[in-house]
Design an enzyme around this catalytic site. Structure first.
Site, PDB file in Angstrom:
ATOM      1  CD1 TRP A  11      38.238   1.068  77.944  1.00  0.00           C
ATOM      2  CD2 TRP A  11      40.222   1.055  76.916  1.00  0.00           C
ATOM      3  NE1 TRP A  11      38.906   2.222  78.294  1.00  0.00           N
ATOM      4  CE2 TRP A  11      40.116   2.241  77.686  1.00  0.00           C
ATOM      5  CE3 TRP A  11      41.385   0.836  76.176  1.00  0.00           C
ATOM      6  CZ2 TRP A  11      41.138   3.194  77.732  1.00  0.00           C
ATOM      7  CZ3 TRP A  11      42.396   1.790  76.224  1.00  0.00           C
ATOM      8  CH2 TRP A  11      42.274   2.957  76.991  1.00  0.00           C
ATOM      9  CG  ASP A  40      41.266  -4.889  79.607  1.00  0.00           C
ATOM     10  OD1 ASP A  40      41.643  -4.641  80.765  1.00  0.00           O
ATOM     11  OD2 ASP A  40      41.230  -4.035  78.695  1.00  0.00           O
ATOM     12  CE  LYS A  60      41.854   3.299  83.500  1.00  0.00           C
ATOM     13  NZ  LYS A  60      41.845   2.307  82.443  1.00  0.00           N
TER      14      LYS A  60
END
Ligand SMILES: *Cc1c(COP(=O)(O)O)cnc(C)c1O
Length: 356
Positions: free
Chosen positions: A101, A169, A193
């Site tokens: 990511w 993040d 999530k």
């Protein structure tokens, strides 16, 4: 048979939340309509909107000098919103490359500027690089970290005090532990999530980072979003509503500290079992192991398909590892009960006995 869903995202929601959605679906608050059908400017939705913001503030102890913004476009949208809004004086940022990511965030950044410093992983993504090793120069607009690498299974456990803004993040671990807002100046997360359905993106930002950005498109412009109380355009009303229920559920259980304790317990059970066998393996350094996403392999990988099909026969779903790394991944977010992890371990033991 009780089923357990280990999906990395969109992922499992708390059962009581899904029941509540069901009970209110056809008539929200006696209106005769679902929340999806009500105006975002109307009383009922505004109440949900404000309640969700307040729950975020309460659960994470967000200080007064931070704004809470709701956006769309997912965490991926933030990969570009961050440079669009925050790059200024030096037109240069530092990114910690901790995994897949982080790489995606870097790739989006490079659309806006070629000026970048990257702290690369020195051990092929087996641990989160500690801040003392980052070695960034002092003239950066910000430093970006990926707080939990959902694919690689690496989590950051340090709260560094830096002279530059630190941006994180937190898509896959937000609301699973407290956040030190003396360390982090901007955190962002997609809801799907750990606190709701896809469609809602949360940004918590230090007011000092909100400045005029005439070149940033309005829906990515923190100042404009802030001035319009996150309703510059139609917000993802249903996602905000579900997030309010999930956050209310977290609060009812004792808040983020309870989520943290549960995450500790669930992940320790699973890692301890994996470490105790010669059949399964997780190769992340123990001080960086994610409490949310546990990737693992069977040393004899010809058994992979058998493992997945027998797991689903036992009610255990979505255990396939990310296509880029293979093997397996158990995502054990807030809404995964400890029983789910115990059932998984017991299945893994039986499987080892049968094929090991
Ligand atoms: C899932 C994920 C993303 C991407 O989120 P989208 O909402 O799909 O854009 C970004 N970062 C991390 C750490 C993630 O887990």
């Amino acid at each position: 048979m009780q089923k357990y869903n280990f999906s990395a995202g969109p992922s499992v929601l708390p059962k009581p939340v899904v029941e509540k959605i069901k009970s209110e679906l056809t008539s929200y608050n006696g209106t005769g309509y679902s929340i999806m059908e009500l105006s975002h400017r109307g009383h009922d939705y505004i109440e949900v909107h404000n309640k969700t913001k307040q729950l975020v503030r309460d659960l994470l102890d967000v200080p007064e000098n931070f704004e809470i913004l709701f956006l769309q476009g997912g965490a991926t949208g933030q990969f570009s919103a961050v440079p669009l809004n925050i790059l200024s004086l030096y037109c240069k940022a530092g990114y910690v490359d901790s995994g897949q990511w982080a790489k995606k965030a870097i790739k989006e950044y490079l659309i806006y500027s070629d000026n970048i410093e990257i702290k690369e992983s020195l051990d092929n993504y087996k641990s989160f690089p500690p801040s003392k090793d980052w070695g960034f120069s002092k003239n950066l607009d910000y430093i970006h970290v990926t707080h939990n690498e959902t694919i690689n299974g690496i989590e950051m456990f340090e709260d560094p005090r830096l002279s530059m803004p630190l941006i994180a993040d937190m898509s896959s671990n937000i609301f699973s532990r407290s956040i030190d807002f003396n360390s982090f100046d901007l955190v962002y997360a997609g809801a799907q999530k750990n606190f709701g359905p896809a469609g809602l993106t949360l940004v918590i930002i230090n007011k000092k980072l909100i400045t005029d950005r005439p070149k940033a498109s309005s829906i990515m412009n923190y100042k404009k979003i802030c001035e319009n109380d996150s309703m510059l355009n139609t917000p993802p009303t249903f996602s905000v509503y579900v997030a309010s229920l999930v956050l209310g559920w977290i609060k009812s259980l004792g808040g983020v500290s309870t989520m943290e304790k549960n995450a500790q317990e669930k992940s320790a059970l699973l890692y301890d079992y994996i470490d105790s066998t010669n059949f399964y393996k997780n190769s992340i350094e123990s001080n960086s192991r994610s409490r949310m996403n546990v990737p693992f392999n069977i040393l004899n990988d010809s058994l992979n398909n058998t493992f997945l099909s027998e797991a689903s026969d036992n009610g255990l779903f979505e255990l396939k590892g990310h296509r880029s790394v293979g093997g397996f991944r158990a995502s054990i977010y807030n809404a995964m009960p400890v029983e789910g992890v115990k059932v998984l371990i017991s299945f893994m033991k039986d499987f080892e006995r049968k094929y090991g």
